[in-house]
Structures are given as structure tokens and as C-alpha cells.
Scaffold this active site. Structure first.
Site, PDB file in Angstrom:
ATOM      1  N   ASP A 124     -51.257  56.899 -29.192  1.00 48.32           N
ATOM      2  CA  ASP A 124     -51.153  57.987 -30.151  1.00 48.32           C
ATOM      3  C   ASP A 124     -50.792  57.858 -31.827  1.00 48.32           C
ATOM      4  O   ASP A 124     -50.656  57.703 -32.387  1.00 48.32           O
ATOM      5  CB  ASP A 124     -50.845  59.317 -29.859  1.00 48.32           C
ATOM      6  N   ASP A 161     -45.847  55.280 -29.825  1.00 45.59           N
ATOM      7  CA  ASP A 161     -45.269  54.839 -28.451  1.00 45.59           C
ATOM      8  C   ASP A 161     -46.083  54.136 -27.505  1.00 45.59           C
ATOM      9  O   ASP A 161     -47.181  53.460 -27.802  1.00 45.59           O
ATOM     10  CB  ASP A 161     -44.527  56.519 -28.435  1.00 45.59           C
ATOM     11  N   TYR A 213     -47.084  67.380 -27.648  1.00 47.28           N
ATOM     12  CA  TYR A 213     -47.702  68.107 -27.724  1.00 47.28           C
ATOM     13  C   TYR A 213     -48.278  68.749 -26.735  1.00 47.28           C
ATOM     14  O   TYR A 213     -49.718  69.699 -26.130  1.00 47.28           O
ATOM     15  CB  TYR A 213     -48.770  66.650 -27.555  1.00 47.28           C
ATOM     16  N   GLU A 270     -43.607  56.851 -39.221  1.00 41.94           N
ATOM     17  CA  GLU A 270     -44.185  56.705 -37.498  1.00 41.94           C
ATOM     18  C   GLU A 270     -46.110  56.711 -38.052  1.00 41.94           C
ATOM     19  O   GLU A 270     -46.000  57.942 -38.308  1.00 41.94           O
ATOM     20  CB  GLU A 270     -43.957  57.953 -37.060  1.00 41.94           C
TER      21      GLU A 270
END
Length: 491
Positions: free
Chosen positions: A79, A82, A229, A469
Site C-alpha cells: 500500500d 512498507d 487501516y 510516504e
């Protein structure tokens, strides 16, 4: 939080006092940006990479995913920076990539349309695996995020637990299953065929509707999906969102009835002015409004009223305005990774403008009328800001323009590639690269980072993940937005 050794004040000096290094940011190259926005997804791939892989510093990874359940869960996308495959944001990413194609395919050069469809297919091939055991089970995640986030290692070297998180009926997963239904239904439209994705979309929706509740409420998976999430905003919007996409893909009356008769009880009239991986309300209202605007489906008028209301919140001169902008003009919402809000809202502005323009309609925002042209111009301001027309003169898309983030929070980008460093880099051995002041050795072309804060300031800091990120769900709607401006650079 680890602080990199590169002095922040030097970064800020470079950003503010080197405008001569940049290209003419007032004239963005939307075609180049579109190509790169799509290319980014190749850097996020998990599984066996194809021969046509263009970001060649990436290699195969996650090849044993699913083995603990004796199923194949290889493929899909990581996603962000990571090495986890989170099903909830991946499904939303897929929906938005597909919606980008549905709305703006005619604006895409043929080669980029093909690349966009390849990006969609990479995601749907994985999502079909996650629903392969319906009606009894849906797989919602691969990888233990706590362990993964304590390491800084390449996806190719992963030696952390590849825990599989699944939800079995009658336990709830309305959010992930509903978003997966939306993703597969939208993708079947993007491919212009009723392929297996459509049939599995129906099965996913039936699971979502029959087993109502948030997936993160299941005690056996909560520690793995939260706080990353979690479903923070409720599962009801994903039920309506999944039904709305199935209605659009199939024109089946049962899904029309669902969004009409369940709208009030599932909160469709709550006027929640959000749109992202966790909250679908604004996108749902825009999507359903197409039936009202173009199909005269006045029994769905409440959805259009909510869409109108949302658009009016974006108009600074309107009495109903309450969306915050930075001094430089960027849509801003607190919480980090701000550009996810800018790209999704910009996408909705363009889609809604097209719907209104097709029937020569305008918006009545109390004290002013708003035209489709105004919405498009506002969208262009957001896009141009992201591409460098901002107070720092920096593009927030990696690899676009002369000046862009060099130290993004991304494991694969920041560590030497397998080609350059064939020996494995273990969990804690990557810390030296995380703490390095040097630019990332592998350029993740097309990645849009989280972006600047409310003061328009961005420091090129690998440790500041809220700003540095990239995520797939920032890029996915941006693909459609950029495609529009390729064909319409001066709306």
C-alpha cells in the site's frame, strides 16, 4: 521516531532559495506526469514480476503469501512504503484506478490507457484470490504490520511473518467486502466486459450485506489491522458504495432499489464531506448523481443534493464553505498524508463537472452560482500545485520536474537494489539506510508523497512518514485527474 542526520535547515534553504533550478512550473507537462503516475504502481508490485516490468530495481517478493491457509495470495500491491498488503486500501485503490479509466479513458494516450489497465488488472487478479472462498471467507490482509514496521528491509528480503488475516462468516467484514465488490464491479466496466470480476463482485457484496459490521471489530484480526487501516468511520458507506457500483456496472434494478431504499438507514444523507479509503460518502454521492443528472432518476435526488452540498463546501466565496486551504491554495485536512485528500477531491470535482456540463447545469451555492468551468479551474490549481506551482517550487511527484522529494519514506526505494547489493539486508541492517542523509538510491518514479503541511512547508525527511510516504490511494485518483488535463490543459 528516528531523526535523520541531514540538517533540516539546509533542506529548507534549498527549497526556498533555489527556484532557478526548477522547470517552468506554470506550464506542467501533464502527459509526462500521467505516464509517471501509472508507472509508480510497478514499484508497488508484490509477487512474480513480469518480463515487461519497467522499474527494474524491483524483483520478485512475497512468493509464499497465503501458504498458512494453503491458498495462493501472491500478487497485489504494497500500500505504501512498507511491505504489507492491506486489503481495505488496496480495494479502494483499485476502484479509483478503474473509475479513472471509466471516466477519462478517452483522454489517455493509447499506450497509457494500456498501462493503466495493466495496473488495474494487477490489483484485480489479487482481489479475485481474496474472494475465492466466498460465500464463507474473505481474506483481508497479508503480513504482520507490527513486525514489518519494526524492520527496514526490501520486499525481496522479507523474513518477517507473512500472517494471513481472514474473516469467516458470520463474522462481519462489510467494509472490505463492500469495497472489494466496488473494485471488481468498476474494473469489469474498465475492461468493458463481464469477466469473472463482475460475478465475484456480486458474491463479495452479498457477503458484505449478509455479515454486517466492521472487519476491524473482529477480535482475531483487530491487532493486525489497527491502528493502520481500522474502519474508523463505519461500514455503512461501503455497503451503499458497493451497491452503487454494481448498479452502474449492471444496470440491475435490485441494486437501484438497494441504494434507494437503504440510503437513509445507512447514512447516505449524513452529508459527510469526506472521500478516501475509509469514507466513501462524497464519492458515493457523486457516483449516484450521474443517474439523477443524466438519467432523470429523481428518486435518487437526495444523493445529488448531498453531492451539490459537498461541492459548495469547496467554494471559498460560498456561505457553506468549510474546506481548509493552505496559504498556497492546497486543499488541506489535518492528520497527515494530506495529498490523499487533494487528489480524491480533485477527482470528484472533475467528474462532477463533466456530469453537470453534459446537461448544461450549474451549482447553486447559496449566494453564488458555480459552473462546471469553475470546478475544473479549481481542480487545475490543485494539480499544478502538486506538480510544482507552489510556494516551494517543488514537485511532490517523485521523478517529475527538476526538484522533487529525494528521501521518501519507502523501504524498496531507500535500500540498495538486489542487483546492486545481492546479499540479503536483514531486518535491522536496513536502519543505516533509513538514517542516511543521502537520497534514495532507487527512484520510485511517479510516487506522489503525503505532501506539505498546512503552512505549505515540506522538509525532505525520510523519517517524517506523514509527509514523505507515498501511497497507492494518493496516486490512483490522480491518474484520472492527469488524464483529463492531458486532453484539456486549459479548462
Amino acid at each position: 521516531m528516528i531523526t535523520p542526520s541531514f540538517p533540516r535547515f539546509l533542506i529548507i534553504l534549498v527549497l526556498f532559495f533555489a527556484p532557478s533550478l526548477a522547470l517552468d512550473v506554470s506550464k506542467p507537462d501533464y502527459g509526462d506526469a500521467l505516464s509517471k503516475a501509472i508507472l509508480f504502481f510497478e514499484g508497488q508490485r508484490s509477487g512474480v514480476l513480469p518480463q515487461y516490468q519497467r522499474l527494474t530495481w524491483r524483483e520478485n517478493s512475497g512468493l509464499s503469501d497465503g501458504w498458512t491457509y494453503n491458498v495462493d495470495l501472491t500478487g497485489g500491491y504494497y500500500d505504501a512504503g512498507d511491505n504489507i498488503k492491506f486489503g481495505f486500501p488496496m480495494a479502494f485503490t483499485t476502484t479509483m484506478l478503474a473509475w479513472s479509466v471509466i471516466e477519462f479513458a478517452d483522454s489517455m494516450p493509447p499506450a497509457e490507457l494500456r498501462n493503466a489497465l495493466v495496473a488495474v488488472r494487477w490489483a484485480t487478479d489479487y482481489l479475485l484470490k481474496t474472494v475465492s472462498q466466498l460465500p464463507n471467507r474473505i481474506f483481508v490482509q497479508v503480513g504482520d504490520p507490527i513486525i514489518d514496521h519494526n524492520c527496514w528491509e526490501r520486499p525481496e528480503d522479507m523474513d518477517t511473518a507473512r500472517t494471513v488475516y481472514a474473516v469467516d462468516a458470520p463474522n462481519p467484514a462489510s467494509d472490505v467486502a463492500g469495497e472489494t465488490a466496488a473494485a471488481l464491479a468498476a474494473s469489469s466496466m474498465a475492461f468493458r466486459s463481464y469477466d469473472p470480476g463482475y460475478w465475484n463482485a456480486v458474491k463479495a457484496f452479498e457477503f458484505a450485506d449478509s455479515n454486517r459490521g466492521a472487519y476491524s471489530d473482529n477480535s482475531n484480526i483487530r491487532d493486525g489491522v489497527c491502528p493502520f487501516y481500522c474502519d474508523f468511520d463505519g461500514y455503512q458507506d461501503e455497503l451503499l458504495w458497493g451497491a452503487a457500483w454494481l448498479r452502474r456496472a449492471t444496470q440491475d434494478g435490485q441494486f437501484l432499489d438497494y441504494i434507494q431504499y437503504n440510503g437513509k438507514t445507512l447514512g447516505a444523507e449524513d452529508n459527510i464531506n469526506e472521500f478516501g479509503w475509509d469514507n466513501k460518502h462524497a464519492g458515493l454521492n457523486v457516483l449516484v448523481s450521474k443517474e439523477v443528472i443524466e438519467g432523470n432518476m429523481y428518486n435518487l435526488q437526495s444523493y445529488k443534493a448531498s453531492a451539490d452540498s459537498f461541492m459548495c463546501t469547496l467554494v471559498p466565496e460560498s456561505s457553506s464553505s468549510h474546506i481548509e486551504y493552505t496559504p498556497g491554495g492546497l486543499i488541506y485536512k489535518p492528520g497527515g498524508s494530506n495529498l490523499q485528500h487533494s487528489t480524491t477531491i480533485t477527482f470528484l470535482m472533475l467528474v462532477y463537472a463533466n456530469y453537470l456540463a453534459k446537461t448544461s447545469q450549474t451549482l447553486n451555492c447559496g449566494n453564488i452560482n458555480v459552473s462546471p468551468s469553475w470546478l475544473r479551474q479549481q481542480a487545475k490549481k490543485q494539480v499544478d500545485y502538486i506538480l510544482g506551482n507552489n510556494p516551494t517550487g517543488m514537485s511532490y511527484m517523485v521523478g517529475y520536474g527538476d526538484r522533487y522529494p529525494q528521501r521518501i519514506h519507502h523501504r524498496g526505494s531507500s535500500l540498495p537494489s538486489v542487483k546492486d547489493h545481492p546479499q540479503p539486508i536483514a531486518c535491522k541492517e536496513g536502519s543505516v539506510y533509513f538514517n542516511s542523509s543521502y537520497p534514495n538510491p532507487n527512484v520510485l518514479v511517479g510516487a506522489v508523497v503525503g505532501g506539505p503541511g498546512e503552512d505549505d512547508i515540506y522538509t525532505d525527511d525520510r523519517a517524517d512518514f506523514r509527509k514523505s510516504e507515498p501511497t497507492t490511494y494518493i496516486n490512483a485518483p490522480f491518474v484520472g485527474v492527469l488524464a483529463y488535463f492531458v486532453a484539456n490543459p486549459n479548462p
